[in-house]
Motif scaffolding. Structure first.
Motif, PDB file in Angstrom:
ATOM      1  N   GLN A 104      27.691  30.431  23.916  1.00 23.45           N
ATOM      2  CA  GLN A 104      28.316  29.153  24.261  1.00 23.45           C
ATOM      3  C   GLN A 104      29.412  29.429  25.274  1.00 23.45           C
ATOM      4  O   GLN A 104      30.215  30.345  25.074  1.00 23.45           O
ATOM      5  N   TYR A 141      32.570  27.494  27.051  1.00 26.61           N
ATOM      6  CA  TYR A 141      33.403  26.295  27.004  1.00 26.61           C
ATOM      7  C   TYR A 141      34.394  26.338  28.154  1.00 26.61           C
ATOM      8  O   TYR A 141      35.092  27.345  28.341  1.00 26.61           O
ATOM      9  N   TYR A 156      37.618  24.345  30.026  1.00 25.08           N
ATOM     10  CA  TYR A 156      38.670  23.387  29.712  1.00 25.08           C
ATOM     11  C   TYR A 156      39.408  22.999  30.981  1.00 25.08           C
ATOM     12  O   TYR A 156      39.616  23.839  31.862  1.00 25.08           O
ATOM     13  N   VAL A 204      40.607  19.249  33.506  1.00 22.96           N
ATOM     14  CA  VAL A 204      40.672  17.802  33.700  1.00 22.96           C
ATOM     15  C   VAL A 204      39.401  17.362  34.412  1.00 22.96           C
ATOM     16  O   VAL A 204      39.039  17.931  35.443  1.00 22.96           O
ATOM     17  N   PRO A 235      32.313  39.486  33.652  1.00 23.04           N
ATOM     18  CA  PRO A 235      33.035  38.342  34.228  1.00 23.04           C
ATOM     19  C   PRO A 235      32.440  37.022  33.735  1.00 23.04           C
ATOM     20  O   PRO A 235      31.276  36.966  33.330  1.00 23.04           O
ATOM     21  N   ALA A 246      30.964  33.282  34.408  1.00 24.77           N
ATOM     22  CA  ALA A 246      30.236  32.673  35.518  1.00 24.77           C
ATOM     23  C   ALA A 246      31.163  31.710  36.261  1.00 24.77           C
ATOM     24  O   ALA A 246      31.131  31.612  37.483  1.00 24.77           O
ATOM     25  N   VAL A 247      32.009  31.021  35.508  1.00 23.03           N
ATOM     26  CA  VAL A 247      32.945  30.066  36.102  1.00 23.03           C
ATOM     27  C   VAL A 247      34.352  30.654  35.976  1.00 23.03           C
ATOM     28  O   VAL A 247      34.700  31.233  34.948  1.00 23.03           O
ATOM     29  N   VAL A 257      36.303  24.369  40.691  1.00 23.42           N
ATOM     30  CA  VAL A 257      35.957  22.971  40.418  1.00 23.42           C
ATOM     31  C   VAL A 257      34.450  22.935  40.203  1.00 23.42           C
ATOM     32  O   VAL A 257      33.696  23.371  41.071  1.00 23.42           O
ATOM     33  N   VAL A 258      34.018  22.487  39.024  1.00 25.23           N
ATOM     34  CA  VAL A 258      32.573  22.382  38.764  1.00 25.23           C
ATOM     35  C   VAL A 258      32.224  20.927  38.492  1.00 25.23           C
ATOM     36  O   VAL A 258      32.840  20.274  37.649  1.00 25.23           O
ATOM     37  N   ASP A 259      31.238  20.415  39.219  1.00 25.88           N
ATOM     38  CA  ASP A 259      30.832  19.002  39.094  1.00 25.88           C
ATOM     39  C   ASP A 259      32.039  18.079  39.234  1.00 25.88           C
ATOM     40  O   ASP A 259      32.118  17.031  38.576  1.00 25.88           O
ATOM     41  N   HIS A 264      34.982  18.645  38.152  1.00 22.49           N
ATOM     42  CA  HIS A 264      35.958  18.868  37.094  1.00 22.49           C
ATOM     43  C   HIS A 264      36.844  20.071  37.434  1.00 22.49           C
ATOM     44  O   HIS A 264      36.336  21.134  37.808  1.00 22.49           O
ATOM     45  N   GLN A 265      38.150  19.902  37.268  1.00 19.41           N
ATOM     46  CA  GLN A 265      39.104  20.981  37.546  1.00 19.41           C
ATOM     47  C   GLN A 265      39.143  21.965  36.383  1.00 19.41           C
ATOM     48  O   GLN A 265      39.488  21.593  35.262  1.00 19.41           O
ATOM     49  N   VAL A 266      38.819  23.228  36.634  1.00 19.55           N
ATOM     50  CA  VAL A 266      38.749  24.237  35.579  1.00 19.55           C
ATOM     51  C   VAL A 266      40.116  24.883  35.364  1.00 19.55           C
ATOM     52  O   VAL A 266      40.696  25.434  36.297  1.00 19.55           O
ATOM     53  N   GLU A 267      40.630  24.794  34.151  1.00 18.11           N
ATOM     54  CA  GLU A 267      41.922  25.417  33.826  1.00 18.11           C
ATOM     55  C   GLU A 267      41.740  26.685  32.994  1.00 18.11           C
ATOM     56  O   GLU A 267      42.515  27.620  33.118  1.00 18.11           O
ATOM     57  N   SER A 268      40.745  26.689  32.120  1.00 22.06           N
ATOM     58  CA  SER A 268      40.445  27.930  31.406  1.00 22.06           C
ATOM     59  C   SER A 268      38.995  27.927  30.945  1.00 22.06           C
ATOM     60  O   SER A 268      38.349  26.881  30.889  1.00 22.06           O
ATOM     61  N   VAL A 269      38.510  29.115  30.658  1.00 20.70           N
ATOM     62  CA  VAL A 269      37.101  29.298  30.306  1.00 20.70           C
ATOM     63  C   VAL A 269      37.020  30.240  29.120  1.00 20.70           C
ATOM     64  O   VAL A 269      37.783  31.218  29.055  1.00 20.70           O
ATOM     65  N   GLN A 270      36.150  29.936  28.184  1.00 20.48           N
ATOM     66  CA  GLN A 270      35.880  30.861  27.093  1.00 20.48           C
ATOM     67  C   GLN A 270      34.374  30.990  26.937  1.00 20.48           C
ATOM     68  O   GLN A 270      33.678  29.971  26.902  1.00 20.48           O
ATOM     69  N   THR A 271      33.897  32.223  26.835  1.00 23.11           N
ATOM     70  CA  THR A 271      32.487  32.431  26.530  1.00 23.11           C
ATOM     71  C   THR A 271      32.389  33.126  25.180  1.00 23.11           C
ATOM     72  O   THR A 271      33.025  34.162  24.965  1.00 23.11           O
TER      73      THR A 271
END
Lengths: 152, 152
Positions: free
Chosen positions: A123, A125, A127, A129, B105, B107-108, B113-115, B117-124
DNA sequence: GTGGCTGCAAATCATTTGCATATAC
DNA sequence: GTATATGCAAATGATTTGCAGCCAC
């Protein structure tokens, strides 16, 4: 609406096709917004007042273990559920709380072995805006800026 | 052990360097196994009996908002905490429950910015059976097989 | 029939909150 | 001295559990 399709699907999954399971499955098929257990409960209860929340949890657990749905722990507050499709990342907007599907591949795939660990599911995720809330914030800021220029 | 280093670090983060915050930070620096809030509490309480669990939650929240640690929602049961390093995936073993760091690493990336949406943090989060438990299961299966051959 | 499911209510458990006291500056 | 943090205990809220009764087969 007959529920033949859902019944058959449940049978294929090795699950008794009870009215409750059919109703929950149908709800999930029609509401692809990643509902929480409580949202499923509220949604299905409308057309099925005797439904118990414990049953919703039971059904979601059965569907999850049968591989028909995925459970998202994107938010600490409550699990969210998603009809099983090909794996894809999810985006949680910290402003509006909506969860969006992101059409990108995972870096790691189910079935892979990483560092000797057998991968069964993945998964991702994200996060931040969302586009919708960014547009709203931008508009608000522009309005404030115009106001500021008037004030000056 | 002086706590000058942690105090300075907390000050830089804009946080009052209370004894409790120093102790929690120090615990997290020494225990990189992604402890839960309760594990932090139990661990720190040994050397600091008056510590309250509410304070542990407060401190973890302050550290998280200051960007010093990350919160992992890899398990539905309880959040886990990780000293902030460069973003990387985590692996949860469904047999032993351990959480491993995965050196790959995302992927994002944060800031993307994906679709829209502004990305602030990512967890896989990766789920499966870890190398250690796979080895144990393999050994057990081999033993069973040998036993089966004796039985035959 | 009967084994598996549902519904209800109570229990559990992580996390949060209110508030009086203590501490950092 | 004052704003902020702590500690305690009680509240909250998602999820689980025990168990009697019901339903699918």
């Amino acid at each position: 609406m007959d529920h033949q399709e859902e019944s058959a699907r449940l049978r294929k999954l090795g699950l008794m096709p009870t009215i409750q399971r059919v109703a929950v499955l149908e709800y999930l098929e029609k509401n692809l917004v990643h509902p929480t257990a409580d949202e499923v409960y509220q949604g299905v209860k409308d057309s099925f007042p005797s439904l118990s929340k414990a049953t919703v949890y039971n059904v979601l657990d059965a569907l999850k273990r049968a591989g028909a749905i995925r459970e998202l722990t994107i938010s600490r507050q409550a699990a969210r559920y998603d009809i099983m499709t090909s794996p894809h990342p999810h985006f949680l907007c910290r402003v509006c709380g909506r969860v969006y599907d992101i059409d990108l591949p995972h870096a790691v795939q189910e079935g892979d072995v990483v560092d000797g660990h057998q991968v069964e599911s993945v998964q991702t995720y994200i996060y931040g805006v969302c586009a919708h809330c960014r547009a709203k914030e931008l508009k608000k800021n522009t309005a404030l800026q115009v106001q500021g220029e008037k004030d000056a």
